[in-house]
Design a protein around this motif. Structure first.
Motif, mmCIF file in Angstrom:
data_model
loop_
_atom_site.group_PDB
_atom_site.id
_atom_site.type_symbol
_atom_site.label_atom_id
_atom_site.label_comp_id
_atom_site.label_asym_id
_atom_site.label_seq_id
_atom_site.Cartn_x
_atom_site.Cartn_y
_atom_site.Cartn_z
ATOM 1 N N ASN A 75 0.796 -1.235 0.000
ATOM 2 C CA ASN A 75 0.000 0.000 0.000
ATOM 3 C C ASN A 75 0.830 1.288 0.000
ATOM 4 O OD1 ASN A 75 -2.316 -1.613 -0.018
ATOM 5 N ND2 ASN A 75 -2.392 -1.658 2.206
ATOM 6 N N ARG A 76 2.097 1.214 -0.420
ATOM 7 C CA ARG A 76 2.984 2.371 -0.556
ATOM 8 C C ARG A 76 3.877 2.135 -1.762
ATOM 9 N NH1 ARG A 76 0.748 6.163 1.907
ATOM 10 N NH2 ARG A 76 2.035 7.063 3.471
ATOM 11 N N ASN A 77 4.429 3.206 -2.326
ATOM 12 C CA ASN A 77 5.364 3.017 -3.436
ATOM 13 C C ASN A 77 6.752 2.669 -2.894
ATOM 14 O OD1 ASN A 77 6.723 5.458 -2.804
ATOM 15 N ND2 ASN A 77 5.617 6.619 -4.359
ATOM 16 N N ALA A 78 7.697 2.433 -3.780
ATOM 17 C CA ALA A 78 9.041 2.003 -3.379
ATOM 18 C C ALA A 78 9.728 3.005 -2.461
ATOM 19 C CB ALA A 78 9.906 1.756 -4.616
ATOM 20 N N GLY A 79 9.352 4.266 -2.543
ATOM 21 C CA GLY A 79 9.931 5.298 -1.692
ATOM 22 C C GLY A 79 9.180 5.503 -0.389
ATOM 23 N N GLY A 80 8.117 4.709 -0.151
ATOM 24 C CA GLY A 80 7.353 4.811 1.089
ATOM 25 C C GLY A 80 6.231 5.832 1.064
ATOM 26 N N GLN A 81 5.973 6.416 -0.086
ATOM 27 C CA GLN A 81 4.917 7.422 -0.220
ATOM 28 C C GLN A 81 3.627 6.786 -0.749
ATOM 29 O OE1 GLN A 81 5.577 10.623 0.816
ATOM 30 N NE2 GLN A 81 7.512 9.689 1.429
ATOM 31 N N GLN A 82 2.570 7.584 -0.808
ATOM 32 C CA GLN A 82 1.298 7.161 -1.400
ATOM 33 C C GLN A 82 1.537 6.722 -2.844
ATOM 34 O OE1 GLN A 82 -2.291 7.443 -0.385
ATOM 35 N NE2 GLN A 82 -2.452 6.257 -2.252
ATOM 36 N N MET A 83 0.993 5.575 -3.248
ATOM 37 C CA MET A 83 1.062 5.167 -4.647
ATOM 38 C C MET A 83 0.130 6.070 -5.451
ATOM 39 S SD MET A 83 1.057 0.986 -4.508
ATOM 40 C CE MET A 83 -0.418 0.916 -3.515
ATOM 41 N N VAL A 84 0.618 6.551 -6.594
ATOM 42 C CA VAL A 84 -0.179 7.389 -7.488
ATOM 43 C C VAL A 84 0.122 6.947 -8.912
ATOM 44 C CG1 VAL A 84 -0.634 9.730 -8.317
ATOM 45 C CG2 VAL A 84 -0.143 9.341 -5.884
ATOM 46 N N VAL A 85 -0.927 6.585 -9.657
ATOM 47 C CA VAL A 85 -0.784 6.166 -11.049
ATOM 48 C C VAL A 85 -1.683 7.057 -11.894
ATOM 49 C CG1 VAL A 85 -1.119 4.283 -12.699
ATOM 50 C CG2 VAL A 85 -0.204 3.793 -10.420
ATOM 51 N N ASP A 86 -1.103 7.709 -12.884
ATOM 52 C CA ASP A 86 -1.825 8.619 -13.778
ATOM 53 C C ASP A 86 -2.571 9.701 -12.994
ATOM 54 O OD1 ASP A 86 -2.571 9.570 -16.320
ATOM 55 O OD2 ASP A 86 -4.435 8.409 -16.293
ATOM 56 N N GLY A 87 -1.930 10.206 -11.944
ATOM 57 C CA GLY A 87 -2.511 11.283 -11.150
ATOM 58 C C GLY A 87 -3.570 10.854 -10.155
#
Length: 164
Positions: free
Chosen positions: A104-116
């Motif tokens: 439930n997070r991206n590789a950097g530990g932030q919120q995942m966001v795809v196409d905005g």
């Protein structure tokens, strides 16, 4: 962060009974997705009948792996037992080329966001990456979307970032 090479990662889905001397053959390999692809993602629906393990793989395609952020969006197993979110299972092993694979997070530990658009359920990772699951009985399909996370697309304009 400045990237000198643009990412060309793979999002093939591999499933097989064992990981032996021979490399498992992919059951699915997506087409290349660039920041110009509508939605920056592809739909994935794969038959897993007869498989005991699931390998989620993100890899680069020859031009380096800088900026290669990928998200497995709403990954789930489906079958006679119903639907099971993959994010509710503990993986057997996970490797990411930068950062780490995260639920439930991206590789950097932030919120995942795809196409905005924010993604609340998924697995974020960075190429090269392999995530391995033992498959529970009663599930015969893997369903998800594979997409480019804004963490990579936003670097250097993301014009040639791709996922396959």
């Amino acid at each position: 962060m400045k990237c000198s090479l643009w990412p060309l990662p793979l999002l093939p889905l591999l499933a097989g009974a064992t990981l032996g001397a021979e490399k498992p053959k992919p059951l699915y390999t997506s087409p290349v997705i660039t920041s110009r692809t509508p939605g920056h993602a592809v739909s994935i629906d794969v038959d897993l009948k007869g498989s005991r393990s699931l390998y989620l793989v993100v890899d680069e395609t020859g031009d380096g792996y800088g900026c290669d952020w990928a998200d497995w969006i709403e990954p789930r197993l489906v079958g006679p037992k119903g639907t099971l979110k993959l994010t509710e299972l503990k993986w057997k092993g996970a490797f990411a080329g930068w950062g780490s694979a995260k639920i439930n997070r991206n590789a950097g530990g932030q919120q995942m966001v795809v196409d905005g658009k924010p993604v609340s359920c998924g697995i974020g990772t960075h190429a090269p990456s392999t995530i391995i699951y033992d498959l529970p009985e009663g599930y015969t399909r893997f369903v998800a979307r594979g997409g480019l996370d804004k963490g990579g697309v936003g670097q250097q304009g993301g014009k040639t970032t791709s996922v396959r």
